[in-house]
Scaffold this motif. Structure first.
Motif, PDB file in Angstrom:
ATOM      1  N   LYS A 261     -17.577  -5.663 -31.463  1.00 38.73           N
ATOM      2  CA  LYS A 261     -16.300  -6.182 -30.989  1.00 38.73           C
ATOM      3  C   LYS A 261     -15.267  -5.065 -30.918  1.00 38.73           C
ATOM      4  N   GLY A 262     -15.238  -4.205 -31.943  1.00 36.85           N
ATOM      5  CA  GLY A 262     -14.292  -3.100 -31.944  1.00 36.85           C
ATOM      6  C   GLY A 262     -14.628  -2.041 -30.922  1.00 36.85           C
ATOM      7  N   ALA A 263     -15.927  -1.859 -30.626  1.00 38.86           N
ATOM      8  CA  ALA A 263     -16.355  -0.816 -29.689  1.00 38.86           C
ATOM      9  C   ALA A 263     -16.246  -1.250 -28.237  1.00 38.86           C
ATOM     10  N   THR A 264     -16.014  -2.552 -28.004  1.00 35.12           N
ATOM     11  CA  THR A 264     -15.957  -3.056 -26.622  1.00 35.12           C
ATOM     12  C   THR A 264     -14.665  -3.841 -26.383  1.00 35.12           C
ATOM     13  N   PRO A 265     -13.521  -3.183 -26.474  1.00 29.61           N
ATOM     14  CA  PRO A 265     -12.252  -3.910 -26.287  1.00 29.61           C
ATOM     15  C   PRO A 265     -11.941  -4.205 -24.823  1.00 29.61           C
ATOM     16  N   TYR A 266     -12.658  -3.539 -23.903  1.00 32.15           N
ATOM     17  CA  TYR A 266     -12.401  -3.726 -22.469  1.00 32.15           C
ATOM     18  C   TYR A 266     -13.642  -4.318 -21.813  1.00 32.15           C
ATOM     19  N   ASP A 267     -13.415  -5.081 -20.751  1.00 30.42           N
ATOM     20  CA  ASP A 267     -14.553  -5.681 -20.036  1.00 30.42           C
ATOM     21  C   ASP A 267     -15.407  -4.625 -19.349  1.00 30.42           C
ATOM     22  N   ALA A 268     -14.780  -3.515 -18.919  1.00 25.51           N
ATOM     23  CA  ALA A 268     -15.535  -2.437 -18.268  1.00 25.51           C
ATOM     24  C   ALA A 268     -14.763  -1.131 -18.396  1.00 25.51           C
ATOM     25  N   THR A 269     -15.506  -0.031 -18.431  1.00 25.68           N
ATOM     26  CA  THR A 269     -14.904   1.299 -18.451  1.00 25.68           C
ATOM     27  C   THR A 269     -15.627   2.177 -17.440  1.00 25.68           C
ATOM     28  N   TYR A 270     -14.844   2.814 -16.560  1.00 24.08           N
ATOM     29  CA  TYR A 270     -15.393   3.785 -15.618  1.00 24.08           C
ATOM     30  C   TYR A 270     -14.931   5.163 -16.084  1.00 24.08           C
ATOM     31  N   THR A 271     -15.885   6.070 -16.313  1.00 22.13           N
ATOM     32  CA  THR A 271     -15.599   7.345 -16.970  1.00 22.13           C
ATOM     33  C   THR A 271     -15.867   8.516 -16.042  1.00 22.13           C
ATOM     34  N   TYR A 272     -14.990   9.503 -16.124  1.00 22.01           N
ATOM     35  CA  TYR A 272     -15.191  10.762 -15.402  1.00 22.01           C
ATOM     36  C   TYR A 272     -15.107  11.916 -16.399  1.00 22.01           C
ATOM     37  N   TYR A 273     -16.145  12.761 -16.405  1.00 24.00           N
ATOM     38  CA  TYR A 273     -16.141  13.956 -17.253  1.00 24.00           C
ATOM     39  C   TYR A 273     -15.862  15.164 -16.365  1.00 24.00           C
ATOM     40  N   TYR A 274     -14.835  15.913 -16.716  1.00 20.85           N
ATOM     41  CA  TYR A 274     -14.404  17.031 -15.880  1.00 20.85           C
ATOM     42  C   TYR A 274     -15.380  18.203 -15.972  1.00 20.85           C
ATOM     43  N   SER A 275     -15.618  18.808 -14.828  1.00 20.37           N
ATOM     44  CA  SER A 275     -16.411  20.022 -14.733  1.00 20.37           C
ATOM     45  C   SER A 275     -15.622  20.995 -13.859  1.00 20.37           C
ATOM     46  N   TYR A 276     -15.634  22.283 -14.225  1.00 20.41           N
ATOM     47  CA  TYR A 276     -14.723  23.216 -13.564  1.00 20.41           C
ATOM     48  C   TYR A 276     -15.431  24.241 -12.674  1.00 20.41           C
ATOM     49  N   GLY A 277     -16.593  23.868 -12.146  1.00 20.56           N
ATOM     50  CA  GLY A 277     -17.215  24.696 -11.125  1.00 20.56           C
ATOM     51  C   GLY A 277     -16.476  24.517  -9.798  1.00 20.56           C
ATOM     52  N   GLU A 278     -16.632  25.467  -8.902  1.00 18.06           N
ATOM     53  CA  GLU A 278     -15.895  25.426  -7.627  1.00 18.06           C
ATOM     54  C   GLU A 278     -16.220  24.181  -6.808  1.00 18.06           C
ATOM     55  N   ASP A 279     -17.483  23.736  -6.885  1.00 17.52           N
ATOM     56  CA  ASP A 279     -17.880  22.578  -6.097  1.00 17.52           C
ATOM     57  C   ASP A 279     -17.403  21.256  -6.713  1.00 17.52           C
ATOM     58  N   GLU A 280     -16.809  21.298  -7.901  1.00 13.92           N
ATOM     59  CA  GLU A 280     -16.361  20.087  -8.564  1.00 13.92           C
ATOM     60  C   GLU A 280     -14.846  19.898  -8.482  1.00 13.92           C
ATOM     61  N   LEU A 281     -14.122  20.894  -7.990  1.00 15.23           N
ATOM     62  CA  LEU A 281     -12.661  20.823  -8.001  1.00 15.23           C
ATOM     63  C   LEU A 281     -12.131  19.645  -7.171  1.00 15.23           C
ATOM     64  N   LYS A 282     -12.761  19.378  -6.033  1.00 13.71           N
ATOM     65  CA  LYS A 282     -12.328  18.269  -5.191  1.00 13.71           C
ATOM     66  C   LYS A 282     -12.527  16.937  -5.912  1.00 13.71           C
ATOM     67  N   ARG A 283     -13.669  16.817  -6.573  1.00 15.38           N
ATOM     68  CA  ARG A 283     -13.936  15.564  -7.280  1.00 15.38           C
ATOM     69  C   ARG A 283     -13.007  15.410  -8.489  1.00 15.38           C
ATOM     70  N   ASN A 284     -12.659  16.526  -9.126  1.00 12.27           N
ATOM     71  CA  ASN A 284     -11.700  16.472 -10.230  1.00 12.27           C
ATOM     72  C   ASN A 284     -10.370  15.886  -9.771  1.00 12.27           C
ATOM     73  N   ALA A 285      -9.979  16.255  -8.570  1.00 12.78           N
ATOM     74  CA  ALA A 285      -8.716  15.749  -8.028  1.00 12.78           C
ATOM     75  C   ALA A 285      -8.774  14.239  -7.808  1.00 12.78           C
ATOM     76  N   LEU A 286      -9.940  13.733  -7.377  1.00 17.38           N
ATOM     77  CA  LEU A 286     -10.098  12.290  -7.180  1.00 17.38           C
ATOM     78  C   LEU A 286      -9.931  11.528  -8.485  1.00 17.38           C
TER      79      LEU A 286
END
Length: 680
Positions: A321-346
């Motif tokens: 119950k404590g670990a699931t306070p939200y119905d859903a979570t969408y997660t993004y983990y940042y990566s700092y390679g050149e090909d990931e910069l556009k997705r980081n902005a999103l």
């Protein structure tokens, strides 16, 4: 004629076959019950995730059943060898009367088939009824409803059980045929007069080996406690090897050491029939120390699987119950390679990107909020571990060099509002700490009470409170935040981003499937090209609950399956050894009677002998298990804490019923043999 003779032999020796028959019946019923899970669970109303876990459980049971069948096969062969040794004089009579060895083998084959058919029938009957109860238990563990209770019969489990045990009985027949072909009449006639060869005759050597065994065992305990169970390295291997060698040396030397200790106490040694009992135990352990060592290790596995296995399943489903306070979570983990910069902005605005692609967040959810987690510039977790703080050790080694993360006050308050928790208000030079990981809570608490200051972006901050918060920042499988700083909004500017969470609360009536369909429709190219998707992973409350109950069921069933089979095997081997001992020493008990020993005294000495024999491997296994459970608990503590007392009581009930049952069956069977011989 052979069928009639075989059937008569079985009925005449029914007491000798009792342990053999009961063990086969238990084994068959357990095998059928756990292999019928697929049929039983067909009645349950389960989700897609639960159905996948059930399919994995069935596959796992299939693999484990192969291993279990090997264990039961060895047990059946061992038990059958006991019955053959018990009847050597009878076989000698057959040979004296001129019966060929081939015909004797045929009789034994028929007897094996009779016992096999009856034990299979009894075991399958018990298993079919017990499996109905299993479906109810599975429904309770999965927290789902049954469509309707229907008495089910698993043809798959039936044929599989018959096939596996048919192969086992075929192997027994082969062993019997080979054994009979090697017997000589003179050996069979003199079998009761042969003494087993003692491996150690020097008591001083037994004492030395006993001390060496203690050193090996204690060293193994130290190594496994120091290393733990997560890292399989040379230290872990050394602990296992030393523990096994120490156990072997313990039983190898125990008989001589025990004799030395008891003889030193003349009053105890000469009391009643203690001298006789001690000599009997000394003789038996001296010749069966290898099997005693194996039984001890099997009992260790039994105690470990039943106590920690069932306990672990409870821990994994705790605090959901404590670990699931939200119905859903969408997660993004940042990566700092050149090909990931556009997705980081999103990922700067996950909700905005979803809405732009057609996901009706306002129509599907009642509220949502995004939280961004930042790396602090120079602060490491090692700086939170103050001298004298509790629970440091492994935590320092595992994560001390990792950078502490932080969130802004605004993001924290948005997450708190989604959960209906109080918000916070910080001054420019204040911070708070959020921590939900149990092992880190004492460390964080000690830090707040004894220092309470950190440096972030060159600015010294002081703790607003000496107490930590425990708010979940995302829906996950467990509460595992080791410590996150909550700081004024201005201080996160310029910090490197670690991750971002979009937390959602559905409107009433909205399901995971509905929301997932909307997201998949918005990002149809996600499976082929993720560069335009503003999240990397997603997790829902319902999925966490489904996976948790599924894992709990899988661990519980495997623990009970393996634990019970090992327990039955260990108890059956001890029972057969003691029944064999009683059978071979009928003359000795008769001599005690002729020398004037009262029957009650003889019965008491038999009880003590069997009790000691059953308790010796169990006692050492219990000590091994105490250390093992302690080490296992240090691993499980990452998810929660084991209910050691409750799990121990559950395990004790299994041992009391099964191990105690075999002990009493052995005692009464041995006593019956002795009484029958003395009265005959």
């Amino acid at each position: 004629m052979f069928c009639k003779l075989a059937f008569k032999n079985v009925t005449k020796s029914i007491r000798d076959f009792t342990v053999y028959f009961l063990t086969l019946t238990f084994g068959v019923s357990l095998f059928y019950v756990f292999n019928s899970i697929d049929s039983q669970t067909a009645l349950l109303e389960v989700s897609k995730a639960q159905a996948e876990i059930l399919a994995s459980l069935v596959t796992m049971i299939d693999y484990v059943s192969v291993f279990i069948s090997v264990i039961l096969g060895f047990l059946v062969v061992y038990a059958n060898q006991f019955l053959i040794r018990r009847r050597k004089k009878e076989l000698a009579v057959y040979m004296t009367l001129g019966m060929a060895k081939g015909r004797i083998s045929r009789i034994l084959i028929l007897e094996t088939m009779i016992i096999g058919v009856f034990s299979l029938a009894a075991g399958l009957l018990v298993g079919v009824f017990a499996s109905q109860w299993l479906s109810v238990v599975t429904a309770k563990l999965f927290e789902v409803d049954m469509k309707a209770f229907v008495f089910t019969f698993s043809a798959h489990a039936f044929y599989k059980t018959v096939l596996y045990f048919g192969i086992i009985f075929l192997i027994v027949i082969v062993f019997n045929t080979i054994a009979v072909s090697r017997y000589k009449l003179i050996d069979l006639l003199n079998a009761s007069k042969k003494n087993q060869k003692l491996r150690f005759t020097h008591l001083w050597l037994s004492v030395v080996l006993f001390l060496v065994s203690l050193v090996c065992i204690l060293t193994a305990y130290h190594l496994i406690i120091d290393n733990g169970m997560l890292e399989v390295n040379s230290e872990f291997t050394a602990a296992i090897v030393l523990g096994s060698v120490g156990t072997l040396l313990f039983f190898m030397s125990l008989s001589g050491f025990l004799l030395r200790v008891v003889k030193a106490n003349k009053k105890l040694y000469l009391k009643n029939l203690n001298m006789f009992v001690l000599r009997q135990i000394n003789s038996k352990i001296n010749t069966t120390f290898v099997s005693m060592s194996v039984i001890c290790i099997m009992l260790l596995v039994t105690i470990g699987t039943l106590s920690t296995g069932i306990g672990l399943s409870d821990v994994l489903s705790k605090d959901l119950k404590g670990a699931t306070p939200y119905d859903a979570t969408y997660t993004y983990y940042y990566s700092y390679g050149e090909d990931e910069l556009k997705r980081n902005a999103l990922a700067e605005d996950i909700a905005g990107q979803m809405i732009a692609h057609g996901v009706d967040l306002d129509g599907l959810t009642r509220s949502y909020a995004q939280m961004t987690v930042y790396y602090t510039d120079r602060l490491k977790y090692s700086e939170l571990f103050l001298p004298g703080a509790p629970s440091q050790g492994k935590l320092m080694e595992q994560g001390g060099d990792a950078a502490v993360v932080c969130v802004s006050q605004s993001d924290y308050n948005a997450a708190a509002k989604l959960q209906g928790r109080p918000t916070v208000s910080l001054k420019d030079d204040e911070f708070l700490i959020n921590c939900s990981y149990d092992d880190m809570k004492p460390v964080i608490g000690y830090f707040l009470n004894h220092k309470g200051t950190v440096v972030l972006n060159g600015k010294t901050l002081k703790a607003q409170s000496r107490r930590y918060l425990d708010t979940a920042f995302q829906t996950s499988m467990m509460m595992a935040d080791p410590g996150t700083l909550i700081v004024p909004d201005a201080l996160v500017e310029g910090l490197q981003k670690e991750s971002a969470f979009l937390n959602l609360q559905y409107k009433d009536g909205v399901t995971d499937e509905q929301f997932l369909v909307a997201v998949e429709k918005a990002y149809p190219e996600a499976s082929a090209d993720e560069s335009s998707v503003p999240y990397r992973t997603s997790l829902t409350k319902q999925l966490v609950y489904d996976q948790s109950t599924g894992i709990k069921t899988m661990i519980s069933y495997l623990a009970i399956y393996i634990g019970l089979v090992f327990l039955i095997t260990s108890a059956a081997v001890l029972a057969l050894q003691q029944l064999s001992e009683a059978s071979e020493n009928l003359e000795r008990y008769g001599l005690l009677k002729r020398l004037g020993a009262e029957q009650s005294m003889i019965d008491h000495s038999l009880f003590v002998q069997i009790a000691i024999y059953f308790m010796l491997p169990l006692s050492l296994a219990a000590v091994h298990s105490a250390v093992g459970i302690y080490v296992a608990n240090s691993v499980v503590s990452q998810f929660g804490h084991l209910d050691i007392l409750g799990n121990t009581l559950v395990t004790a009930v299994f041992f009391l019923v099964i191990y105690g049952g075999y002990f009493l069956t052995t005692y009464f069977g041995s006593r019956s043999m002795i009484h029958q011989r003395q009265n005959g």
